[in-house]
Design an enzyme around this catalytic site. Structure first.
Site, mmCIF file in Angstrom:
data_model
loop_
_atom_site.group_PDB
_atom_site.id
_atom_site.type_symbol
_atom_site.label_atom_id
_atom_site.label_comp_id
_atom_site.label_asym_id
_atom_site.label_seq_id
_atom_site.Cartn_x
_atom_site.Cartn_y
_atom_site.Cartn_z
ATOM 1 N N GLY A 1 0.802 -1.224 0.000
ATOM 2 C CA GLY A 1 0.000 0.000 0.000
ATOM 3 C C GLY A 1 0.827 1.262 0.000
ATOM 4 O O GLY A 1 0.357 2.322 0.415
ATOM 5 N N GLY A 2 2.082 1.185 -0.450
ATOM 6 C CA GLY A 2 2.934 2.368 -0.532
ATOM 7 C C GLY A 2 3.664 2.701 0.747
ATOM 8 O O GLY A 2 4.498 3.613 0.777
ATOM 9 N N GLU B 1 15.904 -0.594 -5.462
ATOM 10 C CA GLU B 1 15.637 -0.845 -6.871
ATOM 11 C C GLU B 1 15.889 0.426 -7.681
ATOM 12 O O GLU B 1 15.779 1.534 -7.160
ATOM 13 C CB GLU B 1 14.185 -1.268 -7.100
ATOM 14 C CG GLU B 1 13.849 -2.657 -6.666
ATOM 15 C CD GLU B 1 12.398 -3.017 -6.957
ATOM 16 O OE1 GLU B 1 12.097 -4.207 -6.948
ATOM 17 O OE2 GLU B 1 11.581 -2.105 -7.192
ATOM 18 N N ILE C 1 11.889 3.245 -12.139
ATOM 19 C CA ILE C 1 11.413 3.231 -13.527
ATOM 20 C C ILE C 1 10.594 4.493 -13.769
ATOM 21 O O ILE C 1 9.582 4.724 -13.101
ATOM 22 C CB ILE C 1 10.554 1.982 -13.811
ATOM 23 C CG1 ILE C 1 11.296 0.688 -13.411
ATOM 24 C CG2 ILE C 1 10.160 1.939 -15.284
ATOM 25 C CD1 ILE C 1 12.557 0.450 -14.167
ATOM 26 N N LYS D 1 -4.448 2.470 -5.050
ATOM 27 C CA LYS D 1 -5.254 2.457 -6.260
ATOM 28 C C LYS D 1 -6.633 3.089 -6.020
ATOM 29 O O LYS D 1 -7.261 2.846 -5.000
ATOM 30 C CB LYS D 1 -5.432 1.018 -6.742
ATOM 31 C CG LYS D 1 -4.118 0.297 -7.011
ATOM 32 C CD LYS D 1 -4.337 -1.201 -7.149
ATOM 33 C CE LYS D 1 -3.019 -1.946 -7.221
ATOM 34 N NZ LYS D 1 -3.215 -3.408 -7.170
ATOM 35 N N GLU E 1 2.193 -8.703 -10.014
ATOM 36 C CA GLU E 1 2.175 -7.289 -10.367
ATOM 37 C C GLU E 1 3.468 -6.867 -11.059
ATOM 38 O O GLU E 1 4.558 -7.275 -10.649
ATOM 39 C CB GLU E 1 1.940 -6.441 -9.113
ATOM 40 C CG GLU E 1 0.668 -6.828 -8.379
ATOM 41 C CD GLU E 1 0.162 -5.741 -7.461
ATOM 42 O OE1 GLU E 1 0.691 -4.618 -7.493
ATOM 43 O OE2 GLU E 1 -0.791 -6.014 -6.710
ATOM 44 N N ARG F 1 -3.407 -13.566 -2.506
ATOM 45 C CA ARG F 1 -4.770 -13.414 -1.995
ATOM 46 C C ARG F 1 -5.673 -12.888 -3.110
ATOM 47 O O ARG F 1 -5.198 -12.512 -4.173
ATOM 48 C CB ARG F 1 -4.784 -12.424 -0.830
ATOM 49 C CG ARG F 1 -4.141 -11.083 -1.191
ATOM 50 C CD ARG F 1 -4.147 -10.089 -0.030
ATOM 51 N NE ARG F 1 -3.346 -8.926 -0.303
ATOM 52 C CZ ARG F 1 -3.709 -7.896 -1.067
ATOM 53 N NH1 ARG F 1 -4.882 -7.906 -1.660
ATOM 54 N NH2 ARG F 1 -2.910 -6.859 -1.245
ATOM 55 N N VAL G 1 -8.855 -6.406 -4.113
ATOM 56 C CA VAL G 1 -10.010 -5.504 -4.173
ATOM 57 C C VAL G 1 -10.545 -5.385 -5.606
ATOM 58 O O VAL G 1 -11.755 -5.353 -5.834
ATOM 59 C CB VAL G 1 -9.614 -4.101 -3.648
ATOM 60 C CG1 VAL G 1 -10.737 -3.099 -3.860
ATOM 61 C CG2 VAL G 1 -9.241 -4.179 -2.172
ATOM 62 N N ARG H 1 -13.017 2.577 -6.501
ATOM 63 C CA ARG H 1 -13.063 2.324 -5.064
ATOM 64 C C ARG H 1 -13.650 3.576 -4.396
ATOM 65 O O ARG H 1 -13.054 4.653 -4.474
ATOM 66 C CB ARG H 1 -11.668 2.083 -4.502
ATOM 67 C CG ARG H 1 -10.910 0.940 -5.129
ATOM 68 C CD ARG H 1 -9.623 0.717 -4.360
ATOM 69 N NE ARG H 1 -8.769 -0.274 -4.982
ATOM 70 C CZ ARG H 1 -7.807 -0.936 -4.351
ATOM 71 N NH1 ARG H 1 -7.578 -0.667 -3.070
ATOM 72 N NH2 ARG H 1 -7.068 -1.826 -4.967
#
Length: 361
Positions: free
Chosen positions: A76-77, A112, A115, A149, A187, A204, A207, A249
């Protein structure tokens, strides 16, 4: 992972992966190493978690800025920092580690290469206990704020048939490499050249799974239960995505006030309906939105024969929705639906950074 293990030890089938799978894929540094060994493209970066901030300095200099520092147990960031230059490394490392430690009980960080302006593309996979894995196409999840998201859709307006085939095969390869059973999501980040890189695997249901259900006609929850009951993956001669689906959402947040959470009582609650409209929600008139949990109070999902019609249908659905009491993200999402760049499919994960929301909307 602990709950899954307790179920197994007491003779129950946990409807989800076993504890080892949850732990291995939940640790993002380990997951990245596993996918790399399986031949799945990964984002250039270090090998495993960083030993300390000095190692971050060395690797950042080698890769070149900007870089990303990420919590290996994150989501979730949270525990994620973009670092533009050498002077930001120490503070970013410490704040990411502290945030991750507080949120996940694990402050380990990995590094990382950043990008530039990627799209967030994820692939829905399904595996059985006989070694079979299939995928149900991709979801476009680039409309996000602070890595959370807000709008998802399937298929992606950016992904062509050839790219869909390649990214789907990569997701299946990665899932087979770890012996994945059940529903999951692989992802990726995709650059402007349609080159894609593994980011993480969610062990899992997610959402945004309804958009995949709408374009495939497959009940993913039913399949999830069947796989853990010993069933086999359904067989398809060829993946066929029917039409286009979009999900919004609906969060109890005030978009005109920096998305301030808005707990409280819902005084009046009316969700849209009609052809091609689906609503998933636990809320109702009189429901109290608690201040202690996620602010999402529902999902509006639409389906139509093409993306243009799906956008129009979503506009109508959002306009018909009535939620009195709390502020919600509906005006913000409605403004996105009317945005020319969104309508043309010309966007990436930085879209909302430059999106101007008129508070009068």
């Amino acid at each position: 992972a602990e709950f899954s293990k307790i179920c197994f030890e007491n003779g129950f089938h946990f409807i989800g992966p076993d504890s080892d799978m949850i732990m291995s894929m939940g640790d993002k540094a380990t997951a990245k190493k596993t996918m790399k060994l399986a031949g799945v493209p990964v984002i250039p970066g270090g090998e495993g978690v960083l030993s300390d901030v000095s190692e971050a300095h060395v690797l950042a200099k080698k890769m070149g800025y900007p870089i990303m520092l990420k919590a290996t147990a994150g989501g979730g960031g949270r525990g994620m920092r973009m670092v533009m230059n050498k002077s930001e490394v120490i503070s970013s490392y410490k704040s990411a580690s502290q945030e991750a430690s507080t949120a996940f009980g694990n402050g380990d960080i990995y590094i990382e290469k950043f990008i530039q302006n990627p799209r967030h593309i994820e692939v829905q996979i399904l595996g059985d206990s006989f070694g079979n894995v299939i995928h149900f196409g991709e979801r476009e999840c680039s409309i996000q704020r602070r890595h959370q998201k807000l709008i998802e859709e399937s298929p992606s307006p950016f992904v062509d048939e050839n790219t869909r085939k390649k990214i789907g095969e990569a997701a299946v390869k990665g899932a087979k490499a770890v012996g994945y059973v059940g529903v999951g999501t692989v992802e990726f980040l995709m650059d402007k050249n349609k080159d894609f890189y593994f980011m993480e695997m969610n062990t899992r249901i997610q959402v945004e799974h309804p958009v995949t259900e709408m374009v495939t006609g497959i009940d993913l929850i039913k399949q999830q239960i069947l796989m853990h009951a010993g069933g086999k993956c359904p067989k398809f001669d060829k993946l066929s995505l029917r039409g286009h689906s979009i999900e919004c959402r609906i969060n109890a947040e005030d978009p005109a006030n920096n998305f301030l959470p808005f707990p409280g009582i819902i005084n009046n609650f009316h969700m849209p309906g009609g052809k091609g409209v689906r609503v998933d929600s636990h809320a109702y008139s009189g429901y109290e939105i608690p201040r202690f949990y996620d602010s999402m109070i529902g999902k509006i999902i639409v389906h139509a024969k093409n993306r243009q019609r799906a956008i129009i249908r979503m506009q109508r659905a959002l306009e018909e929705t009535i939620i009195e009491g709390p502020k919600t993200t509906i005006p913000y999402q409605l403004a996105i639906m009317k945005n020319e760049k969104f309508q043309s499919g010309d966007f990436d994960t930085s879209f909302l950074d430059n999106f101007i929301f008129n508070k009068k909307d």
